[in-house]
Design an enzyme around this catalytic site. Sequence first.
Site, PDB file in Angstrom:
ATOM      1  N   THR A   2      73.283  49.835   1.583  1.00  0.00           N
ATOM      2  CA  THR A   2      73.232  49.845   0.408  1.00  0.00           C
ATOM      3  C   THR A   2      73.314  50.922  -0.701  1.00  0.00           C
ATOM      4  OG1 THR A   2      73.134  47.071   1.106  1.00  0.00           O
ATOM      5  CG2 THR A   2      72.962  47.937  -1.761  1.00  0.00           C
TER       6      THR A   2
ATOM      7  N   SER B 186      59.593  92.046  18.503  1.00  0.00           N
ATOM      8  CA  SER B 186      57.538  92.248  19.012  1.00  0.00           C
ATOM      9  C   SER B 186      56.713  93.001  17.841  1.00  0.00           C
ATOM     10  CB  SER B 186      57.626  92.862  20.427  1.00  0.00           C
ATOM     11  OG  SER B 186      55.882  92.666  20.390  1.00  0.00           O
ATOM     12  N   SER B 187      56.003  92.125  17.264  1.00  0.00           N
ATOM     13  CA  SER B 187      55.453  93.182  16.659  1.00  0.00           C
ATOM     14  C   SER B 187      54.112  93.775  16.675  1.00  0.00           C
ATOM     15  CB  SER B 187      53.906  91.703  15.652  1.00  0.00           C
ATOM     16  OG  SER B 187      53.752  90.914  16.910  1.00  0.00           O
TER      17      SER B 187
END
Length: 469
Positions: free
Chosen positions: A107, A324-325
């Site tokens: 609605t 990857s860090s």
Amino acid sequence: MSDPTVAAVRLEKDLLGELPVPVEAYYGIQTLRACNNFALSGVTLAHFPRLINALAMVKQAAAQANAELGQLAPEKARAIQAATQAIIGGDYHDQFVVDMIQGGAGTSTNMNANEVIANIGLESMGREKGDYQALHPNNDVNLSQSTNDAYPTAVRLSILLSHGDLVTSLVSLRGAFSAKAEEFAQVIKMGRTQLQDAVPMTLGQEFRAWASTLGEDISRIAALSELLTEVNLGGTAIGTGINADPRYGALAIAQLSRISGISLRQSEDLIEASSDMGAFVLFSSMLKRLALKLSKIANDLRLLSMGPRAGINEINLPAQQPGSSIMPGKVNPVIPEAVNQVAYQVMGHDLAICMAAEAGQLQLNAMEPLIAYNILEQMRLLKRAMQMFEEKCIVGISANEEHCASMVHNSIGIVTALNPFLGYENATRIAKRALQENRSVVELVEEEGLMAPEQLREVLRPERMVATG
């Protein structure tokens, strides 16, 4: 003097009382109440432009049918048509501010559309927004309708308007796999079952199989979308057609078909159609099937590219970002991983759709907003995932051809090709010995004189081992 820090508002009234609505807003009080009530997903109707366009198309079709039946004054019909055409053209989408997840069986969505269309129409008539005596959201824009037939019709239409983009992405992705199948047609490699060496094949055959499995879903998605062309417009509240001219439904659906360019038909049983969500369940299950296939392919690509030195390493996926860090030089299969996650999300959407479809009670399913949200989101995610998969992964894949051939030569699996000539017991013995002694099957067969060298070479010709018949 007026305080410039106080935003200009207009007062609107509904059965619960009055609320101040921003004067510049094209939505009205019922939309505002919905915004206050349903701060849930943060995803508004505006997130899905084709749903907004479908709502506008339904309202335009309804206005034209009502005008043809003499139920709606020509001036009002023209104003509604001008408003809906502007919306279909892409204007005013920012005014569709209701959350996709909402109570009330849609609605709030229906009234958001009714109010925006009414206020755009009022301006085209030279009147102020909120002057509903001249053009009313309920009495005029919603004439001969209920949320319970207008909203489901718009949802179905929005899926029909959207699924073409999904299929286009699927066709393109299948084409990318087919192109790689041709490129890798001569690359011999080992096939695997249960992650163990099986028999030789070509990398091209592997890619061709992925293209084929995706291709199957192109026609099936189109076929299942046909179920959504059956709509309940004209049924109004529960399918009995109360407050609508008996001729209205057929006229409105004919107009909607013309406006949308999609051939729609009225449900044979409007009461059944007002509560049944079966078409959505089937369509969603097809999207889930596609997601499962994409995820399986993504998993396969991750396995085949694993390494580069300590894994299968038959193919190289294009590097997209450092992996990857902490580990220098590491590159991860981030695109297939993202495809996996989209697939899992789509499967979750399908489960939500199934539960919402089951939760319908008596003559209506109040959970349809969740169904609409999830199907539209499934299609959006799958389309984007397939585009990403193709552009950032599939087209850039390369083969490690020498490594593939070396693994075939050293594999125990090629003994299967010799089975008809050696017999099962001899072949089993040779395979076991090759494994224990870390020697090749060919070497041992030659050593034991079990086959003539010329016959052995003929049997182990690559094109013979990978023939499909």
